[in-house]
Design a protein around this motif. Structure first.
Motif, PDB file in Angstrom:
ATOM      1  N   ASP C  29       0.834  -1.209   0.000  1.00  0.00           N
ATOM      2  CA  ASP C  29       0.000   0.000   0.000  1.00  0.00           C
ATOM      3  C   ASP C  29       0.866   1.256   0.000  1.00  0.00           C
ATOM      4  O   ASP C  29       0.587   2.217  -0.705  1.00  0.00           O
ATOM      5  N   PHE C  30       1.909   1.226   0.814  1.00  0.00           N
ATOM      6  CA  PHE C  30       2.812   2.375   0.883  1.00  0.00           C
ATOM      7  C   PHE C  30       3.415   2.654  -0.490  1.00  0.00           C
ATOM      8  O   PHE C  30       3.436   3.789  -0.959  1.00  0.00           O
ATOM      9  N   LEU C  31       3.870   1.572  -1.155  1.00  0.00           N
ATOM     10  CA  LEU C  31       4.554   1.750  -2.439  1.00  0.00           C
ATOM     11  C   LEU C  31       3.595   2.248  -3.509  1.00  0.00           C
ATOM     12  O   LEU C  31       3.971   3.074  -4.345  1.00  0.00           O
ATOM     13  N   LYS C  32       2.339   1.769  -3.468  1.00  0.00           N
ATOM     14  CA  LYS C  32       1.352   2.267  -4.426  1.00  0.00           C
ATOM     15  C   LYS C  32       1.188   3.777  -4.275  1.00  0.00           C
ATOM     16  O   LYS C  32       1.033   4.493  -5.257  1.00  0.00           O
ATOM     17  N   GLY C  33       1.205   4.230  -3.023  1.00  0.00           N
ATOM     18  CA  GLY C  33       0.975   5.648  -2.758  1.00  0.00           C
ATOM     19  C   GLY C  33       2.158   6.534  -3.079  1.00  0.00           C
ATOM     20  O   GLY C  33       2.001   7.731  -3.316  1.00  0.00           O
ATOM     21  N   VAL C  34       3.354   5.977  -3.091  1.00  0.00           N
ATOM     22  CA  VAL C  34       4.558   6.800  -3.145  1.00  0.00           C
ATOM     23  C   VAL C  34       5.135   6.896  -4.565  1.00  0.00           C
ATOM     24  O   VAL C  34       5.966   7.756  -4.835  1.00  0.00           O
ATOM     25  N   VAL C  35       4.692   6.001  -5.482  1.00  0.00           N
ATOM     26  CA  VAL C  35       5.200   6.063  -6.865  1.00  0.00           C
ATOM     27  C   VAL C  35       4.786   7.398  -7.497  1.00  0.00           C
ATOM     28  O   VAL C  35       3.648   7.830  -7.359  1.00  0.00           O
ATOM     29  N   GLY C  36       5.756   8.036  -8.130  1.00  0.00           N
ATOM     30  CA  GLY C  36       5.495   9.347  -8.738  1.00  0.00           C
ATOM     31  C   GLY C  36       5.748  10.509  -7.798  1.00  0.00           C
ATOM     32  O   GLY C  36       5.678  11.657  -8.211  1.00  0.00           O
ATOM     33  N   LYS C  37       6.057  10.212  -6.531  1.00  0.00           N
ATOM     34  CA  LYS C  37       6.294  11.258  -5.534  1.00  0.00           C
ATOM     35  C   LYS C  37       7.786  11.411  -5.260  1.00  0.00           C
ATOM     36  O   LYS C  37       8.587  10.539  -5.594  1.00  0.00           O
ATOM     37  N   ARG C  38       8.129  12.520  -4.604  1.00  0.00           N
ATOM     38  CA  ARG C  38       9.515  12.720  -4.183  1.00  0.00           C
ATOM     39  C   ARG C  38       9.812  11.803  -2.993  1.00  0.00           C
ATOM     40  O   ARG C  38       9.022  11.723  -2.051  1.00  0.00           O
ATOM     41  N   VAL C  39      10.939  11.124  -3.059  1.00  0.00           N
ATOM     42  CA  VAL C  39      11.324  10.201  -1.992  1.00  0.00           C
ATOM     43  C   VAL C  39      12.801  10.389  -1.637  1.00  0.00           C
ATOM     44  O   VAL C  39      13.571  10.986  -2.391  1.00  0.00           O
ATOM     45  N   ILE C  40      13.128   9.877  -0.466  1.00  0.00           N
ATOM     46  CA  ILE C  40      14.526   9.733  -0.064  1.00  0.00           C
ATOM     47  C   ILE C  40      14.792   8.237   0.012  1.00  0.00           C
ATOM     48  O   ILE C  40      14.097   7.521   0.736  1.00  0.00           O
ATOM     49  N   VAL C  41      15.755   7.763  -0.763  1.00  0.00           N
ATOM     50  CA  VAL C  41      16.166   6.362  -0.683  1.00  0.00           C
ATOM     51  C   VAL C  41      17.520   6.337   0.009  1.00  0.00           C
ATOM     52  O   VAL C  41      18.473   6.938  -0.489  1.00  0.00           O
ATOM     53  N   ARG C  42      17.593   5.702   1.160  1.00  0.00           N
ATOM     54  CA  ARG C  42      18.891   5.576   1.831  1.00  0.00           C
ATOM     55  C   ARG C  42      19.414   4.161   1.661  1.00  0.00           C
ATOM     56  O   ARG C  42      18.683   3.192   1.848  1.00  0.00           O
ATOM     57  N   LEU C  43      20.678   4.062   1.275  1.00  0.00           N
ATOM     58  CA  LEU C  43      21.327   2.762   1.153  1.00  0.00           C
ATOM     59  C   LEU C  43      21.964   2.389   2.487  1.00  0.00           C
ATOM     60  O   LEU C  43      22.180   3.243   3.344  1.00  0.00           O
ATOM     61  N   THR C  44      22.290   1.118   2.653  1.00  0.00           N
ATOM     62  CA  THR C  44      22.920   0.683   3.900  1.00  0.00           C
ATOM     63  C   THR C  44      24.271   1.370   4.108  1.00  0.00           C
ATOM     64  O   THR C  44      24.720   1.520   5.238  1.00  0.00           O
ATOM     65  N   SER C  45      24.893   1.828   3.011  1.00  0.00           N
ATOM     66  CA  SER C  45      26.163   2.535   3.137  1.00  0.00           C
ATOM     67  C   SER C  45      25.996   3.928   3.726  1.00  0.00           C
ATOM     68  O   SER C  45      26.975   4.571   4.079  1.00  0.00           O
ATOM     69  N   GLY C  46      24.745   4.418   3.812  1.00  0.00           N
ATOM     70  CA  GLY C  46      24.490   5.763   4.329  1.00  0.00           C
ATOM     71  C   GLY C  46      24.303   6.799   3.239  1.00  0.00           C
ATOM     72  O   GLY C  46      23.926   7.940   3.532  1.00  0.00           O
ATOM     73  N   VAL C  47      24.577   6.424   1.985  1.00  0.00           N
ATOM     74  CA  VAL C  47      24.369   7.356   0.872  1.00  0.00           C
ATOM     75  C   VAL C  47      22.870   7.512   0.622  1.00  0.00           C
ATOM     76  O   VAL C  47      22.122   6.533   0.694  1.00  0.00           O
ATOM     77  N   ASP C  48      22.444   8.762   0.358  1.00  0.00           N
ATOM     78  CA  ASP C  48      21.032   9.043   0.090  1.00  0.00           C
ATOM     79  C   ASP C  48      20.814   9.387  -1.376  1.00  0.00           C
ATOM     80  O   ASP C  48      21.648  10.067  -1.973  1.00  0.00           O
ATOM     81  N   TYR C  49      19.693   8.948  -1.923  1.00  0.00           N
ATOM     82  CA  TYR C  49      19.263   9.374  -3.249  1.00  0.00           C
ATOM     83  C   TYR C  49      17.920  10.057  -3.099  1.00  0.00           C
ATOM     84  O   TYR C  49      16.975   9.460  -2.584  1.00  0.00           O
ATOM     85  N   ARG C  50      17.851  11.321  -3.521  1.00  0.00           N
ATOM     86  CA  ARG C  50      16.599  12.072  -3.444  1.00  0.00           C
ATOM     87  C   ARG C  50      16.110  12.339  -4.850  1.00  0.00           C
ATOM     88  O   ARG C  50      16.864  12.829  -5.688  1.00  0.00           O
ATOM     89  N   GLY C  51      14.867  12.022  -5.116  1.00  0.00           N
ATOM     90  CA  GLY C  51      14.317  12.244  -6.448  1.00  0.00           C
ATOM     91  C   GLY C  51      12.904  11.731  -6.514  1.00  0.00           C
ATOM     92  O   GLY C  51      12.273  11.473  -5.488  1.00  0.00           O
ATOM     93  N   ILE C  52      12.413  11.589  -7.750  1.00  0.00           N
ATOM     94  CA  ILE C  52      11.044  11.128  -7.955  1.00  0.00           C
ATOM     95  C   ILE C  52      11.076   9.631  -8.222  1.00  0.00           C
ATOM     96  O   ILE C  52      11.817   9.158  -9.089  1.00  0.00           O
ATOM     97  N   LEU C  53      10.278   8.884  -7.465  1.00  0.00           N
ATOM     98  CA  LEU C  53      10.234   7.424  -7.607  1.00  0.00           C
ATOM     99  C   LEU C  53       9.448   7.063  -8.860  1.00  0.00           C
ATOM    100  O   LEU C  53       8.245   7.316  -8.919  1.00  0.00           O
ATOM    101  N   SER C  54      10.119   6.485  -9.861  1.00  0.00           N
ATOM    102  CA  SER C  54       9.419   6.088 -11.093  1.00  0.00           C
ATOM    103  C   SER C  54       8.678   4.778 -10.882  1.00  0.00           C
ATOM    104  O   SER C  54       7.504   4.665 -11.177  1.00  0.00           O
TER     105      SER C  54
END
Lengths: 96, 84, 98
Positions: C29-54
């Protein structure tokens, strides 16, 4: 922002649309390569050609002082297999 | 065996309450549990991320977040996270 | 036998309802709602990716647009499109109202 407008339904579509294009690949262990994508599979194993690897060399003495001075070295390879489990990110060329 | 309860049933009872998540690495999360799946991927709301470093603890506030179950070590139901 | 009722639970030991396989607020449900929105993706390494979830798949492989790579609080790279292999993902967090 309709994701379907870009013709991408699943993440692998992004890779499929990048075949024969130059892609940037970020790998575990601070490795980065850029090359022409010839093949991929579901593990994200990749075949790249005309590859340039960027190697980050952090000077440990300088790093201790809190400054992140990174020396960059490059090397070229004609043809490369990348094992999928090392892949962090693949970025295709900008779409126009 | 009548009182046998599956581990994930306990987590299911936490939906809507605060939960504290300890990762395999030096990282912890607290937030309100909205849901989870069989991999224990979790959806949390009003999240605080804590990162323990030799220099101290960094905390980051996050909105609704899907936490990958792969890196989870322990779940503490009802806890707001580290006190202080 | 077919319509026999189960014995009543012992007092003070009510059995829990079995966990439903899906419910509102589940990862799906969360993923259905968040596609097309701005997100923060954090990797286990601590690096962040900020952008629009395609889009994403069951492995948490992610395709993003207008992606900024953040390391230690500053932007170090920008990608028009980015594929992130799911095994590296620590979390996906909504960066705008859902």
């Amino acid at each position: 922002m309709d994701p379907s407008a870009s013709g991408i339904q699943e993440p692998f579509d992004l890779i499929r649309l990048s075949l024969s294009e130059r892609v940037f690949v970020k790998l575990r262990g601070d490795r980065e390569v850029a090359g022409i994508l010839h093949a991929y599979d579901g593990h994200m194993n990749l075949i790249l050609s005309d590859v340039e690897e960027t190697i980050m060399i952090v000077d440990p003495e300088v790093a201790e002082q809190g400054q992140s001075v990174v020396n960059v070295a490059k090397r070229k390879m004609d043809m490369l297999f990348v094992r999928g489990d090392g892949v962090i990110l693949v970025s295709p060329p900008a779409r126009t | 065996m009548a009182s046998q309860i599956l581990p994930l049933e306990l987590i299911d009872r936490c939906i809507g309450s605060k939960i504290y998540v300890v990762m395999k690495s030096e990282r912890e999360f607290s937030g309100t549990l909205l849901g989870f799946d069989d991999f224990v991927n979790m959806v949390l709301e009003d999240v605080t991320e804590y990162e323990n470093t030799p220099q101290g603890r960094n905390s980051t506030k996050l909105a609704q977040t899907l936490l990958n179950g792969n890196n989870i070590c322990m779940l503490i139901p009802g806890s707001e996270g580290p006190q202080e | 036998m077919s319509d026999s009722t189960p014995p009543p639970p012992p007092a003070g030991d009510a059995p829990p309802a079995p966990a439903p396989p899906t419910h509102v607020g589940s990862p799906t449900d969360f993923l259905k709602g968040v596609v097309g929105k701005r997100v923060i993706v954090r990797l286990t390494s601590g690096v962040d990716y900020r952008g629009i979830l395609s889009c994403l798949d069951g492995y948490m492989n992610i395709a993003m647009e207008q992606t900024e790579e953040h390391v230690g609080g500053s932007v170090v790279n920008r990608y028009g499109d980015a594929f992130i292999r799911g095994n590296n993902v620590l979390y996906i967090s909504a960066a705008e109202a859902l």
